[in-house]
Design a protein around this motif. Sequence first.
Motif, short mmCIF file in Angstrom:
data_model
loop_
_atom_site.label_atom_id
_atom_site.label_comp_id
_atom_site.label_asym_id
_atom_site.label_seq_id
_atom_site.Cartn_x
_atom_site.Cartn_y
_atom_site.Cartn_z
N LEU A 1 0.94 -1.11 -0.12
CA LEU A 1 0.18 0.03 -0.04
C LEU A 1 0.86 1.11 0.25
O LEU A 1 1.81 1.35 0.61
CB LEU A 1 -0.93 0.01 1.29
CG LEU A 1 -2.08 -1.09 1.13
CD1 LEU A 1 -2.90 -0.79 2.71
CD2 LEU A 1 -2.88 -0.64 0.09
N LEU A 2 0.45 2.26 -0.69
CA LEU A 2 1.18 3.34 -1.01
C LEU A 2 0.52 4.41 0.19
O LEU A 2 -0.60 4.39 0.59
CB LEU A 2 1.01 4.07 -2.30
CG LEU A 2 1.10 2.77 -3.43
CD1 LEU A 2 0.85 3.64 -4.61
CD2 LEU A 2 2.68 2.31 -3.31
N PRO A 3 1.58 5.49 0.66
CA PRO A 3 0.85 6.25 1.35
C PRO A 3 -0.43 6.85 0.89
O PRO A 3 -1.30 7.41 1.43
CB PRO A 3 2.08 7.39 1.55
CG PRO A 3 3.36 6.66 0.97
CD PRO A 3 2.83 5.49 0.28
N LEU A 4 -0.08 7.02 -0.45
CA LEU A 4 -1.14 7.58 -1.31
C LEU A 4 -2.50 6.76 -0.90
O LEU A 4 -3.68 7.38 -0.80
CB LEU A 4 -0.95 7.70 -2.49
CG LEU A 4 -1.95 8.03 -3.74
CD1 LEU A 4 -1.70 9.94 -3.58
CD2 LEU A 4 -1.23 7.89 -5.05
N VAL A 5 -2.43 5.67 -1.09
CA VAL A 5 -3.47 4.80 -0.89
C VAL A 5 -3.98 4.77 0.83
O VAL A 5 -5.26 4.59 0.67
CB VAL A 5 -3.24 3.25 -1.31
CG1 VAL A 5 -4.30 2.38 -1.11
CG2 VAL A 5 -2.82 3.39 -2.95
N LEU B 1 -6.35 7.55 0.78
CA LEU B 1 -7.72 7.17 0.06
C LEU B 1 -8.27 6.44 0.98
O LEU B 1 -9.58 6.64 0.98
CB LEU B 1 -6.96 6.43 -1.31
CG LEU B 1 -7.93 6.11 -2.28
CD1 LEU B 1 -8.70 7.30 -2.78
CD2 LEU B 1 -7.40 5.08 -3.22
N LEU C 1 -9.92 8.02 3.50
CA LEU C 1 -11.04 9.08 2.84
C LEU C 1 -12.37 8.08 2.61
O LEU C 1 -13.42 8.52 3.02
CB LEU C 1 -10.44 9.69 1.39
CG LEU C 1 -11.22 10.79 1.04
CD1 LEU C 1 -10.99 11.96 2.06
CD2 LEU C 1 -10.75 11.24 -0.48
#
Lengths: 294, 619
Positions: free
Chosen positions: A5-9, A12, A15
């Motif tokens: 998992l990416l920090p981005l994810v 997400l 969210l």
Amino acid sequence: MKRTLLPLVSGLLALIFDVGFGIGGAHAKKKARAVAPAAASVAAAAAAPAVPSVDVPGERKLLLGADVDRAIGAARKLGTSRARAALDTLLDALALGLSPRVAAVAVEAAGAHAEPRALDVLLYYATHRQVDVRVRAVEALGQFDDKRARVAVDRAYADAQKVVRAAACRDAERRKEKLAGPKLMALLVKGDEATSPALAAIASPELARQLAELVGIAPDALLAETLGRILARKDLGKEQVYVQIVESLGKVPGDEAEVQLATYAGAQEKIPRLSKRRAQDLLEQRSQENKGTP
Amino acid sequence: MNQTIRRAAVLAILALVLSACAGSGAFTYSARDNDPTDLARAFALESSPAAGTPRNSLGRPLAFLVTAGPVDGRKLLAWDLDAKQLLWKVSAKVTSRVVVGSKIVAAREGANTIVARSVTDGRALWSHQLPENSTFLGAAADGEQVFYVRRLDGARRSWSLVALGPGGSVNWTADAPGTLGTPAARGGLVYMPFLTQWLAILDAKTGKQVARLLQKDEALNFVRTTSDGVFYGSKGIFLLDEHSFHGTRGDATYGGAVLPDELRAVYHSDSFSEVQAGYSAFDRNRVLWRAFGDKNGLRFQDDLAVLLTYRFFFAFDATSGALRWVHNHARHDVVSAEHVGSVIAYVSLEGEIGALDVKTGALAFQQKVGERLIGATFDADGFGAVAKTPPPTATEGLASIVWDRDARFGAVKLYAITALGRLGGAGVTEALLRVILDETTAQPVSQKAAEVLIARKDAEALPLLLAALAPRYDFLEGTKPRAVDVVARALGAIGRTEAVPALLAHLANPETSLGVAKEILSALGDIGAGGGENALPALRTFLLVYRTDPALDSNTSVLTAAIDALLRLGGGAGRETVAFVAGDAGTQPRVADAARRALAKTNAPATAAPTAPTPTPAE
């Protein structure tokens, strides 16, 4: 490609949890308090056998991997665990999207946790476009006493797909959900086979009388099978109730009614019963009528 | 010498033949055209009828009705429009239009007999047998004379105008070397379309040509006489007046109404059509008009042209083309109608006779004559009737046409929808929605209604549109929503946030088709910053959950719509979601491509984010 998992994810997911499915954090805790004790008892029952140790990070990797069969296996294993992280992993994966075959198993696995925080995800998947996923979600939701879960199961009676409606029927059968009577009868008229055991499970003398009024309206074989199943119950009360059901069964045309009458008349019991004699009489009467038919 | 005598004899015979062909002297190629003196002489010769009065000697507004059915069983009825009652009814094998003179009405009866009857009681006065091998091409009447055109169908075709007097005697015959159209007559003159170029004006007493007009820039296929004028033309209408000798549209009194392209607009029956010598489909598809001339040219009475198309009357402002009123004649075709001054008189196939107020379209009266009818001739100039009930509004009239169950009128319905779209008011959206939501509506009609509905952007109709989204698929109830895609597009065009919950409910429904889901997603994107944010969580979830579904990889338009909507509404978070979809290996390949393309269009490519440690579960 490395499947982490990416920090981005992560952002997400947060969210989605907070806004999308509405699960996680304080919201989930609040939900947990609201869930009826039945869910807890289901969870307790599920937890009763020895809980296998599951390598959650490892299974997570497999669950999110490209190999569908291995992902399905991982979802199953995560469903057997009672670890919070196992359910979190399933819910995360479902929130991010899984291949429908994997999703179906993941939904079932998440439902097996019987945790309130799984509810929002399961509710979403109860409207999934893939039928099998919907079936599993309805079955999973059936384990919750939550009002929204009940609404979702109730909606499943009106689903376009028979298998989804059947899932709702099985839920009514399992829960002996008497309020489902009208819907089950409506589906019986439309020929949904899954209604038969469900109606038998919730049947009362009054329901049996209402079913008798469906002669000529509902499919004969299905109606006969249902009345036969009701006759097999021992808890309907006075003998006269059974006699009336036998009489109703006698009015249903077709072979299945005769099969059910014969089954009932032939069942071994210690005390001779009026209803059985009446079943035998009706069988003989129909036999005579059949002989007279060119 | 002998040769000279022979040549002289041949020339003499030829001259005799040509002179015989010329008959009354009309219809020669060499006659004088467009002579103002000739035209003035014709006007001087004419005894103009009183405007606004019928031709018949009874002075009553009459309709002559021909019953439907086999020819042998037909009847001719005279109906008094003013008294609203039958004047007379006789058996008559009518096979042409009925023409009306002063004391007579005449028509072809059977195959080839012209019969004149008394206008008073319908009894036969005289008859005239057409020659063998001849074809009847139409007739007119004036006073006590009947004028008809016949074609002799021998080895060489020839045309003749024949004048029949009292008793059926042939008063005169005018032969023509080329095609003659159906005549018209008024005030002692006969008007003859000739070879689609000329209008010959003949003295009704002698058959001699008085004047002839050569129309140079427009074909001439009809001539019509009314109590208030003589009109001729084809695409447009010329008024016969002192300017007619010019023979050009620019210099003559000429005009036409502005009418919609979608509807067939013909000003009069084609004089050169053999079929139109009788009642035909033409009578059910034509423009009903009265006109006059002034210094600006030809003007339509009340500036109005009424278009009849089978069951529907559309009244248009002749100058602007704006729709003034609409009348839907319920159920049965109108087989004949005429603008008689202040009303449109009509009869229907099922024997209804009635009148509409020309200015408003209000129904003045309607009654039944007790017979099925194939056509009628009205001699009712000046007839008026007062409508007692208000007319339907244009919206109501158009809506009734659009909803009409009669499946024959696709083109009319398409026009009606277009016209509805130009009108204001909530009733319009209601009418359009009813068409769209009716599953029996023909596809082109439904499609047109959808286009108009979407283009209207009628925010006041929001409750109606939301109500249209209320039905849900329900196997138990047997219900299913209709036209969700169209309503979604309409809501997207309006752009009001109130629509978001209803749209999301349909997006979440598994029975919502992918095509419809795409329109919902696009609509959510269109609703946009005004409130589309409310839809963001659902949009994100939809995209994430289905990005991995192979079933949607073959139809990426749905998820492309979701991607577009997220990028439009979602700001940074929306972009992150799309970037994740573009980069994650679990995403179906075409969906990932679509996400990458969408990101690229926004000038900020999807970059690979740094990896993060896998969360460690606590077991």
